[in-house]
Scaffold this motif. Structure first.
Motif, PDB file in Angstrom:
ATOM      1  N   LEU A  90      49.518  39.167  28.504  1.00  0.00           N
ATOM      2  CA  LEU A  90      50.134  38.920  29.810  1.00  0.00           C
ATOM      3  C   LEU A  90      50.586  37.715  29.556  1.00  0.00           C
ATOM      4  O   LEU A  90      50.399  36.373  28.790  1.00  0.00           O
ATOM      5  N   GLU A  95      52.446  31.368  39.425  1.00  0.00           N
ATOM      6  CA  GLU A  95      51.573  31.871  40.450  1.00  0.00           C
ATOM      7  C   GLU A  95      49.993  31.409  39.796  1.00  0.00           C
ATOM      8  O   GLU A  95      48.613  31.814  41.304  1.00  0.00           O
ATOM      9  N   ASN A 188      42.402  36.246  37.358  1.00  0.00           N
ATOM     10  CA  ASN A 188      43.625  37.121  37.718  1.00  0.00           C
ATOM     11  C   ASN A 188      43.332  38.586  36.692  1.00  0.00           C
ATOM     12  O   ASN A 188      43.781  38.730  35.586  1.00  0.00           O
ATOM     13  N   TYR A 191      46.521  43.817  38.445  1.00  0.00           N
ATOM     14  CA  TYR A 191      45.912  45.147  40.190  1.00  0.00           C
ATOM     15  C   TYR A 191      46.793  45.038  40.145  1.00  0.00           C
ATOM     16  O   TYR A 191      47.855  45.684  41.776  1.00  0.00           O
ATOM     17  N   ILE A 192      47.749  45.844  39.648  1.00  0.00           N
ATOM     18  CA  ILE A 192      49.502  46.607  40.115  1.00  0.00           C
ATOM     19  C   ILE A 192      49.051  48.240  40.385  1.00  0.00           C
ATOM     20  O   ILE A 192      48.570  48.720  39.041  1.00  0.00           O
ATOM     21  N   LEU A 204      57.392  43.292  32.853  1.00  0.00           N
ATOM     22  CA  LEU A 204      56.508  44.291  32.582  1.00  0.00           C
ATOM     23  C   LEU A 204      56.609  44.853  31.196  1.00  0.00           C
ATOM     24  O   LEU A 204      55.701  45.657  31.140  1.00  0.00           O
ATOM     25  N   LEU A 212      48.246  44.279  32.890  1.00  0.00           N
ATOM     26  CA  LEU A 212      48.819  43.967  34.365  1.00  0.00           C
ATOM     27  C   LEU A 212      48.278  45.343  35.317  1.00  0.00           C
ATOM     28  O   LEU A 212      48.548  45.437  36.580  1.00  0.00           O
ATOM     29  N   GLU A 242      43.194  35.986  41.618  1.00  0.00           N
ATOM     30  CA  GLU A 242      44.285  36.651  42.134  1.00  0.00           C
ATOM     31  C   GLU A 242      44.382  38.262  42.689  1.00  0.00           C
ATOM     32  O   GLU A 242      43.590  39.028  41.649  1.00  0.00           O
ATOM     33  N   ARG A 274      48.371  35.590  47.916  1.00  0.00           N
ATOM     34  CA  ARG A 274      48.489  35.968  46.368  1.00  0.00           C
ATOM     35  C   ARG A 274      47.035  35.256  45.472  1.00  0.00           C
ATOM     36  O   ARG A 274      46.242  36.164  44.747  1.00  0.00           O
TER      37      ARG A 274
HETATM   38  N1  GLN Z   1      51.420  39.311  38.589  1.00  0.00           N
HETATM   39  C1  GLN Z   1      52.024  39.416  37.673  1.00  0.00           C
HETATM   40  C2  GLN Z   1      53.181  40.462  38.111  1.00  0.00           C
HETATM   41  O1  GLN Z   1      53.764  41.081  39.159  1.00  0.00           O
HETATM   42  C3  GLN Z   1      50.795  41.077  37.569  1.00  0.00           C
HETATM   43  C4  GLN Z   1      49.858  40.151  36.817  1.00  0.00           C
HETATM   44  C5  GLN Z   1      48.202  40.502  37.023  1.00  0.00           C
HETATM   45  O2  GLN Z   1      48.131  42.386  37.340  1.00  0.00           O
HETATM   46  N2  GLN Z   1      48.009  40.509  36.964  1.00  0.00           N
HETATM   47  O3  GLN Z   1      54.242  40.475  37.114  1.00  0.00           O
END
Ligand code: GLN
Length: 284
Positions: A90, A95, A188, A191-192, A204, A212, A242, A274
């Motif tokens: 990634l 953030e 982190n 988390y999507i 992405l 992701l 996060e 966040r």
């Molecule tokens: N913050 C990232 C984004 O929205 C996602 C990172 C993650 O899934 N940890 O592009």
């Protein structure tokens, strides 16, 4: 004819946004001529070699096809360090510096030697930014992906931090030996949600999906990390994670359910909750 191949005319003829064209061109100048970014101005009459022009054209067309700048130039600034990045990890986001700041604030309150764990380290961003800013901490960083760990290792070497940052392969806590406890856990994770349309848009599309999304609701990795926290935190240890801009309530609930206390939430620069944190203050 040759003036059309000058640095200035190549830049002004580009259909990329000017800031992106300059970033890519300074990469070409660095690779082909070992010139610093200031050469964009000071050497703007320079006529580029055929190799430099073909590298420029290749970078330009990849960018026009949507490839992220960070992958094209192989680096991204994060906190106080610069990281090597490639498609196996990634691209570190601004953030995520929030997690680094929370970790550093906690480190400042504690006595040495502080032990920090970064779960799902990717390029090594959080682990290395912490180790770089806090010269006495010992950091363990895990990732399931050997490709990511290779990149993190390169970064640890480039930053001269290999001695204080231990890289371990495995899913979340599985990479660790059971009796190890940490003063601070940071993560982190992906988390999507699998259904989020952003996964097929912009940068992405080019990033590892496994970094992701959890391929489910978006909360399963956060849950696994938070559930395991008490067993891996020192007394009064802190975990901060996060999460997505709309996941704050769920993540706060996960922290409560896992028996953590002193739960706090933190806003990113866009004003979204966040990050959430909790402490291991109760009995085990
Ligand atoms: N913050 C990232 C984004 O929205 C996602 C990172 C993650 O899934 N940890 O592009």
């Amino acid at each position: 004819m040759s003036h059309n191949l000058s640095l200035r005319s190549l830049l002004s003829g580009s259909t990329l946004p000017p800031s992106e064209a300059r970033l890519l061109m300074s990469h070409v100048l660095e690779k082909q001529y070992q010139l610093p970014r200031s050469a964009l101005l000071s050497r703007d009459e320079m006529v580029l070699s055929p190799e430099a022009i073909s590298q420029w054209q290749e970078l330009q067309s990849k960018r026009l096809a949507g490839e992220p700048i960070a992958y094209l130039i192989g680096k991204r600034g994060f906190h106080d360090i610069e990281l090597y990045v490639a498609p196996g990890v990634l691209i570190p986001r601004p953030e995520t510096e929030l997690l680094v700041e929370i970790g550093l604030q906690e480190i400042a309150r504690l006595h040495e030697p502080v032990k920090v764990l970064d779960l799902g380290t990717g390029s090594g961003a959080i682990a290395l930014a912490i180790a770089n800013a806090a010269p006495h901490v010992l950091v363990s960083a895990t990732d399931q992906s050997s490709e990511a760990l290779d990149i993190a290792k390169t970064n640890a070497q480039l930053l001269n931090l290999e001695i204080r940052v231990k890289l371990l392969q495995g899913s979340w806590y599985e990479a660790l030996s059971d009796d190890l406890r940490f003063d601070i856990i940071l993560s982190n994770p992906p988390y999507i949600s699998a259904l989020d349309p952003h996964l097929s848009k912009g940068d992405l599309r080019f990033e590892p999906q496994s970094a992701l999304t959890d391929h489910a609701s978006g909360l399963t990795c956060l849950e696994a990390i938070i559930d395991g926290a008490k067993d891996h935190l020192s007394p009064n240890g802190l975990i901060a994670v996060e999460h997505g801009f709309d996941q704050s309530d769920e993540v706060v609930n996960l922290l409560k359910t896992a028996g953590l206390s002193d739960i706090q939430t933190y806003l990113d620069l866009a004003g979204h909750r966040r990050v959430a944190s909790g402490r291991n203050s109760g009995a085990q």
